[in-house]
Motif scaffolding. Sequence first.
Motif, PDB file in Angstrom:
ATOM      1  N   THR A 113      36.280  33.492 -23.233  1.00  0.00           N
ATOM      2  CA  THR A 113      36.792  32.968 -21.962  1.00  0.00           C
ATOM      3  C   THR A 113      37.881  31.933 -22.210  1.00  0.00           C
ATOM      4  OG1 THR A 113      34.694  33.357 -20.821  1.00  0.00           O
ATOM      5  CG2 THR A 113      36.184  31.734 -19.848  1.00  0.00           C
ATOM      6  N   HIS A 114      37.644  31.036 -23.158  1.00  0.00           N
ATOM      7  CA  HIS A 114      38.658  30.034 -23.472  1.00  0.00           C
ATOM      8  C   HIS A 114      39.896  30.673 -24.110  1.00  0.00           C
ATOM      9  CE1 HIS A 114      35.537  27.117 -22.587  1.00  0.00           C
ATOM     10  NE2 HIS A 114      36.438  26.151 -22.665  1.00  0.00           N
ATOM     11  N   ALA A 115      39.689  31.712 -24.885  1.00  0.00           N
ATOM     12  CA  ALA A 115      40.834  32.415 -25.467  1.00  0.00           C
ATOM     13  C   ALA A 115      41.699  33.036 -24.375  1.00  0.00           C
ATOM     14  CB  ALA A 115      40.353  33.488 -26.432  1.00  0.00           C
ATOM     15  N   ASP A 116      41.057  33.523 -23.315  1.00  0.00           N
ATOM     16  CA  ASP A 116      41.795  34.128 -22.203  1.00  0.00           C
ATOM     17  C   ASP A 116      42.685  33.122 -21.484  1.00  0.00           C
ATOM     18  OD1 ASP A 116      40.793  36.651 -22.610  1.00  0.00           O
ATOM     19  OD2 ASP A 116      39.202  36.490 -21.111  1.00  0.00           O
ATOM     20  N   THR A 117      42.350  31.836 -21.579  1.00  0.00           N
ATOM     21  CA  THR A 117      43.175  30.813 -20.944  1.00  0.00           C
ATOM     22  C   THR A 117      44.318  30.363 -21.844  1.00  0.00           C
ATOM     23  OG1 THR A 117      41.876  28.941 -21.788  1.00  0.00           O
ATOM     24  CG2 THR A 117      41.119  29.981 -19.739  1.00  0.00           C
ATOM     25  N   GLY A 118      44.338  30.898 -23.054  1.00  0.00           N
ATOM     26  CA  GLY A 118      45.379  30.512 -23.991  1.00  0.00           C
ATOM     27  C   GLY A 118      45.021  29.332 -24.856  1.00  0.00           C
ATOM     28  N   THR A 119      43.753  28.875 -24.755  1.00  0.00           N
ATOM     29  CA  THR A 119      43.314  27.740 -25.551  1.00  0.00           C
ATOM     30  C   THR A 119      43.206  28.128 -27.024  1.00  0.00           C
ATOM     31  OG1 THR A 119      42.032  26.915 -23.669  1.00  0.00           O
ATOM     32  CG2 THR A 119      41.501  26.005 -25.841  1.00  0.00           C
ATOM     33  N   ASP A 120      43.752  27.296 -27.884  1.00  0.00           N
ATOM     34  CA  ASP A 120      43.658  27.543 -29.324  1.00  0.00           C
ATOM     35  C   ASP A 120      42.325  27.012 -29.827  1.00  0.00           C
ATOM     36  OD1 ASP A 120      43.914  27.925 -32.000  1.00  0.00           O
ATOM     37  OD2 ASP A 120      45.645  26.588 -32.277  1.00  0.00           O
ATOM     38  N   LEU A 121      41.445  27.916 -30.212  1.00  0.00           N
ATOM     39  CA  LEU A 121      40.100  27.536 -30.657  1.00  0.00           C
ATOM     40  C   LEU A 121      39.936  27.623 -32.174  1.00  0.00           C
ATOM     41  CD1 LEU A 121      38.083  29.428 -27.918  1.00  0.00           C
ATOM     42  CD2 LEU A 121      38.497  26.972 -28.032  1.00  0.00           C
ATOM     43  N   THR A 122      41.046  27.709 -32.870  1.00  0.00           N
ATOM     44  CA  THR A 122      40.987  27.873 -34.328  1.00  0.00           C
ATOM     45  C   THR A 122      40.188  26.763 -34.990  1.00  0.00           C
ATOM     46  OG1 THR A 122      43.161  28.933 -34.274  1.00  0.00           O
ATOM     47  CG2 THR A 122      42.350  28.168 -36.412  1.00  0.00           C
ATOM     48  N   ALA A 123      40.357  25.545 -34.492  1.00  0.00           N
ATOM     49  CA  ALA A 123      39.704  24.399 -35.115  1.00  0.00           C
ATOM     50  C   ALA A 123      38.276  24.170 -34.625  1.00  0.00           C
ATOM     51  CB  ALA A 123      40.526  23.137 -34.866  1.00  0.00           C
ATOM     52  N   ASP A 124      37.840  24.917 -33.599  1.00  0.00           N
ATOM     53  CA  ASP A 124      36.484  24.710 -33.076  1.00  0.00           C
ATOM     54  C   ASP A 124      35.460  25.270 -34.062  1.00  0.00           C
ATOM     55  OD1 ASP A 124      33.954  25.221 -31.560  1.00  0.00           O
ATOM     56  OD2 ASP A 124      35.145  24.420 -29.909  1.00  0.00           O
ATOM     57  N   PRO A 125      34.485  24.474 -34.466  1.00  0.00           N
ATOM     58  CA  PRO A 125      33.482  24.957 -35.427  1.00  0.00           C
ATOM     59  C   PRO A 125      32.755  26.215 -34.980  1.00  0.00           C
ATOM     60  CG  PRO A 125      33.336  22.570 -35.211  1.00  0.00           C
ATOM     61  CD  PRO A 125      34.281  23.041 -34.129  1.00  0.00           C
ATOM     62  N   LEU A 126      32.669  26.438 -33.669  1.00  0.00           N
ATOM     63  CA  LEU A 126      31.986  27.639 -33.181  1.00  0.00           C
ATOM     64  C   LEU A 126      32.758  28.894 -33.565  1.00  0.00           C
ATOM     65  CD1 LEU A 126      29.638  28.861 -31.629  1.00  0.00           C
ATOM     66  CD2 LEU A 126      30.942  28.548 -29.508  1.00  0.00           C
ATOM     67  N   THR A 127      34.073  28.828 -33.537  1.00  0.00           N
ATOM     68  CA  THR A 127      34.894  29.964 -33.951  1.00  0.00           C
ATOM     69  C   THR A 127      34.616  30.313 -35.401  1.00  0.00           C
ATOM     70  OG1 THR A 127      36.651  29.298 -32.421  1.00  0.00           O
ATOM     71  CG2 THR A 127      37.238  30.835 -34.177  1.00  0.00           C
ATOM     72  N   GLY A 153      20.439  38.403 -32.251  1.00  0.00           N
ATOM     73  CA  GLY A 153      19.549  37.287 -32.533  1.00  0.00           C
ATOM     74  C   GLY A 153      19.654  36.752 -33.947  1.00  0.00           C
ATOM     75  N   ARG A 154      19.993  37.605 -34.907  1.00  0.00           N
ATOM     76  CA  ARG A 154      20.038  37.145 -36.293  1.00  0.00           C
ATOM     77  C   ARG A 154      21.207  36.200 -36.555  1.00  0.00           C
ATOM     78  NH1 ARG A 154      21.445  43.005 -38.913  1.00  0.00           N
ATOM     79  NH2 ARG A 154      19.635  43.456 -37.610  1.00  0.00           N
ATOM     80  N   HIS A 155      22.122  36.073 -35.587  1.00  0.00           N
ATOM     81  CA  HIS A 155      23.282  35.193 -35.755  1.00  0.00           C
ATOM     82  C   HIS A 155      23.110  33.852 -35.031  1.00  0.00           C
ATOM     83  CE1 HIS A 155      25.620  38.477 -37.560  1.00  0.00           C
ATOM     84  NE2 HIS A 155      25.068  39.249 -36.644  1.00  0.00           N
ATOM     85  N   THR A 156      21.898  33.589 -34.534  1.00  0.00           N
ATOM     86  CA  THR A 156      21.665  32.376 -33.738  1.00  0.00           C
ATOM     87  C   THR A 156      21.990  31.102 -34.496  1.00  0.00           C
ATOM     88  OG1 THR A 156      19.857  33.559 -32.653  1.00  0.00           O
ATOM     89  CG2 THR A 156      19.993  31.198 -32.296  1.00  0.00           C
ATOM     90  N   GLN A 157      21.681  31.055 -35.775  1.00  0.00           N
ATOM     91  CA  GLN A 157      21.892  29.825 -36.532  1.00  0.00           C
ATOM     92  C   GLN A 157      23.359  29.396 -36.511  1.00  0.00           C
ATOM     93  OE1 GLN A 157      19.541  27.762 -37.749  1.00  0.00           O
ATOM     94  NE2 GLN A 157      21.284  26.398 -38.103  1.00  0.00           N
ATOM     95  N   ALA A 158      24.265  30.356 -36.377  1.00  0.00           N
ATOM     96  CA  ALA A 158      25.688  30.013 -36.334  1.00  0.00           C
ATOM     97  C   ALA A 158      25.990  29.088 -35.159  1.00  0.00           C
ATOM     98  CB  ALA A 158      26.529  31.285 -36.232  1.00  0.00           C
ATOM     99  N   VAL A 159      25.303  29.300 -34.030  1.00  0.00           N
ATOM    100  CA  VAL A 159      25.535  28.468 -32.847  1.00  0.00           C
ATOM    101  C   VAL A 159      25.041  27.047 -33.098  1.00  0.00           C
ATOM    102  CG1 VAL A 159      25.127  28.234 -30.367  1.00  0.00           C
ATOM    103  CG2 VAL A 159      25.291  30.519 -31.393  1.00  0.00           C
ATOM    104  N   PHE A 160      23.851  26.919 -33.696  1.00  0.00           N
ATOM    105  CA  PHE A 160      23.308  25.594 -33.981  1.00  0.00           C
ATOM    106  C   PHE A 160      24.125  24.874 -35.058  1.00  0.00           C
ATOM    107  CE2 PHE A 160      19.531  27.750 -32.223  1.00  0.00           C
ATOM    108  CZ  PHE A 160      19.234  26.847 -31.206  1.00  0.00           C
ATOM    109  N   THR A 161      24.599  25.615 -36.034  1.00  0.00           N
ATOM    110  CA  THR A 161      25.438  25.019 -37.070  1.00  0.00           C
ATOM    111  C   THR A 161      26.725  24.466 -36.474  1.00  0.00           C
ATOM    112  OG1 THR A 161      24.561  26.481 -38.793  1.00  0.00           O
ATOM    113  CG2 THR A 161      26.730  25.491 -39.192  1.00  0.00           C
ATOM    114  N   ALA A 162      27.339  25.243 -35.582  1.00  0.00           N
ATOM    115  CA  ALA A 162      28.574  24.795 -34.934  1.00  0.00           C
ATOM    116  C   ALA A 162      28.334  23.540 -34.110  1.00  0.00           C
ATOM    117  CB  ALA A 162      29.128  25.908 -34.050  1.00  0.00           C
TER     118      ALA A 162
END
Length: 301
Positions: A163-177, A206-215
Amino acid sequence: MRPVVAGVDIGGTKTHVLLADAVAHTVTDDVTLRSTDWQTRDLRRAADWLIARLRAIADDAELVRIAVGAHGCETAAQCSLLAGALGTALGGIPVTVVNDAELLVPAAGFEHGIGVVAGTGSIAVGRHRDSGVRLSAGGWGWVLGDEGSGSALVREAARALLTHADTGTDLTADPLTKALLGSYGAADLPELAAAMSWDGGVETWGRHTQAVFTAADEGSALARGVIAEGGNALAGLVTRLAERGARTDTVVFAGGVITGQQRLWTSVTNRLAYDLPGTAPHLLDAPPARGALNLALHGGH
């Protein structure tokens, strides 16, 4: 042959079986298996699936009573039909079948309360305070619901990024990316979207959940927002049951997603304190299969 009772917790990912001596009540076998091919669309097949595994574990014992907490048994009718199929196939022994979330309260040592599972999926189950009728909220599956579950957290994290990418927001630096792309082995967001949609589908989220908590731990506001909303959603399941007459003095939570994840637990407990003052939330510190074993040892509900 020695008489034993069986307590079984069938989850979306794994199945935990406890056998106990029917007289001494001591645990004799403790086995964890994958829930591969478990389903409740065909209850006769489901009964055959479980019986094959029980017989392999209890090959030198006589099963005299079984209690099962079954992922996917969402109605009293489903539970009754599965119990009947199991009992018939095993020579008429007493069988109790409940949704796996109903194991949490007896596993924690309580007689009444609401059980909330937050693992691969999510569901809340309780009983009406007067009639004792089973009540549930959630459990609608990874595509349509299961808010607050591992699958849903990954889904909502990906949606937030897209959704944020659709607005043109640069998320490269966001740990979630970085965390989600790394978890999926994707080079960019289009590749992430394709991997989530086609490489195994929702069953693998579900096996990728830890990525969200890590971010979130690394400072991602997006990840923290997703986790907070997930906690609010889990608390909302309890609120819905309260509105329908369930007892909410005790609420027991369990599941691989909420266990050990302080951010999610804090979000849940804060929301419950606001919406349902007086409710006592507990994080289960015993295996849910212990609740099934307690039901088996004491003759069900």
